[in-house]
Design a protein around this motif. Structure first.
Motif, short mmCIF file in Angstrom:
data_model
loop_
_atom_site.label_atom_id
_atom_site.label_comp_id
_atom_site.label_asym_id
_atom_site.label_seq_id
_atom_site.Cartn_x
_atom_site.Cartn_y
_atom_site.Cartn_z
N TYR A 94 0.84 -1.21 0.00
CA TYR A 94 0.00 0.00 0.00
C TYR A 94 0.88 1.26 0.00
N GLU A 106 -5.94 -6.73 -2.82
CA GLU A 106 -6.82 -7.46 -1.90
C GLU A 106 -5.96 -8.23 -0.89
N LEU B 121 -9.41 -3.04 6.59
CA LEU B 121 -9.02 -1.63 6.72
C LEU B 121 -7.78 -1.27 5.91
N GLY B 122 -6.94 -2.24 5.58
CA GLY B 122 -5.68 -1.98 4.89
C GLY B 122 -4.60 -2.83 5.51
N ARG B 202 -16.74 -0.54 6.88
CA ARG B 202 -15.49 -0.06 7.45
C ARG B 202 -15.50 1.45 7.47
N CYS B 230 -3.12 7.34 6.73
CA CYS B 230 -4.19 6.99 5.81
C CYS B 230 -3.63 7.19 4.41
N LYS B 234 -6.86 3.79 2.85
CA LYS B 234 -6.59 2.63 3.69
C LYS B 234 -5.81 3.04 4.93
N ILE B 236 -2.83 2.39 7.24
CA ILE B 236 -1.54 1.71 7.05
C ILE B 236 -0.58 2.05 8.18
#
Lengths: 244, 244
Positions: A94, A106, B121-122, B202, B230, B234, B236
């Motif tokens: 990410y 995913e 959520l990530g 979420r 964020c 997501k 992180i």
């Protein structure tokens, strides 16, 4: 064209310990990307795939490659031992993708060593717990020390990941000494080696004994909370049901 | 005669989120024992089984029944949502069995909400974290408060289980106020409701916003560490790879 990037936690290593969703994600992928040791664990179950592996510390390189391949239209799975999100590659992927919307990522969860190792020892995590890595490659030792100290002070059960390596032989001993500031030397502890793999072994011992235990990089360490007991050879942390 | 007692973590609820070993364990059992709500989740996948369910707080009763049935020779699986060892029934079953050697107990791990919720959520748990339940049914609130305080002071990411119920409407607010002693109001947090089930949702928010969020018993709450960001919508937590 499926350009989704799956980040898959494969669990401890055995096929049976993968979730059905994890198996399906790897089956959908053409390309499997991972750390060499873990790629070799899954290769026998998915022999027809293309594999791209890098050695330890090649994390950024292999995540960049996976993002590029997925963005170019190749269905790709980055595999991680344990869970994809617990010290796994999901965060780095990410971060590297940044604010881009492609490729779609995913995350597919897997059994992390705290859970799979606990099952081998009995039930050491039935109450609140902390998961702390002793690796200081990416974290200052002062930070690790503070986390160990506060977790022990709070009476949390503690799971230690990466308790030792060739260059960090005495880290488990140092961690135990910090925990001993708040915990009695008789505190029930346990270690599991090679969870779910050939040569799996387990041992229950006191915190004083753990202090001189020689862990390696395949060991996961469990330190009980003040209520943790040894019952019938198993390490058990009671939840506190009042009529037991 | 197979009188093994399986304690099976079924994960968040979907069949695909079970491990292959968990599916095999439930398939081997004649009798499935569990909390009513979770038994109903798995019944559609295993409709031919005998089911014994009890309502909430019937934990000791159903664990005693499962031990009796397994000892009498009936292959039995006690099912738990999430992992069998994280606030699950594995500990209570070992406690009730005591020093007896029968029935043999096998704990089969499943995805706990910390892991399955993090994936939604990530990647909020890429670094050290604590798992803390806000339920004070079996734990003194003072103990919970101390654990929240020390975990926040240590800069651990924190996952809250059981953040609220009808009788404990303000517990999440009280927890946030404790964490705010050590964390800035802008700290990145996230909540997931109905992980892996119909109606999954979420939301990412600040710690100040979380303070007034109305959680329910199907909510799992994630509080980031000081580095949590964020990124692309997501949540992180970076591990700290230096060349990102």
């Amino acid at each position: 064209m499926n350009n989704k990037l799956y980040v898959v936690g494969i669990g401890p290593g055995a096929y049976e310990d993968m979730t059905i969703r994890a198996v399906q994600a790897v089956e959908k992928a053409e390309l499997i990307v991972g750390y060499g040791v873990y790629a070799e664990l899954v290769r026998p179950y998915f022999p027809e795939k293309e594999y791209f592996t890098t050695p330890m510390r090649g994390e950024t390189q292999r995540c960049r490659y996976a993002l590029e391949q997925a963005a170019a239209g190749k269905s790709t799975a980055v595999i991680c031992s344990g869970d994809a999100g617990v010290y796994g590659m999901a965060g780095l992927l990410y971060e590297l993708r940044g604010e881009n919307e492609t490729p779609e990522i995913e995350v597919v969860s897997g059994l992390t060593a705290a859970c799979s190792g606990a099952a081998v020892l009995g039930a050491p995590l039935t109450h609140d717990f902390a998961v702390i890595s002793l690796s200081d490659l990416l974290t200052e030792w002062d930070t690790i020390e503070k986390r160990l100290d506060r977790a022990a002070e709070a009476g949390l059960s503690i799971v230690l990941y990466n308790p030792a390596s060739k260059k960090r032989r005495d880290y488990l001993q140092r961690a135990c000494e910090i925990i001993l500031r708040h915990a009695e030397p008789e505190r029930v502890c346990g270690v599991v080696r090679n969870i779910g793999r050939a040569g799996e072994s387990r041992q229950i011992m006191t915190l004083a004994e753990l202090r001189s235990y020689e862990a390696d990089m395949f060991t996961t360490v469990f330190i009980g909370n003040p209520q943790t007991k040894c019952i019938g050879g198993k390490m058990i942390t009671p939840r506190g049901y009042r009529d037991v």
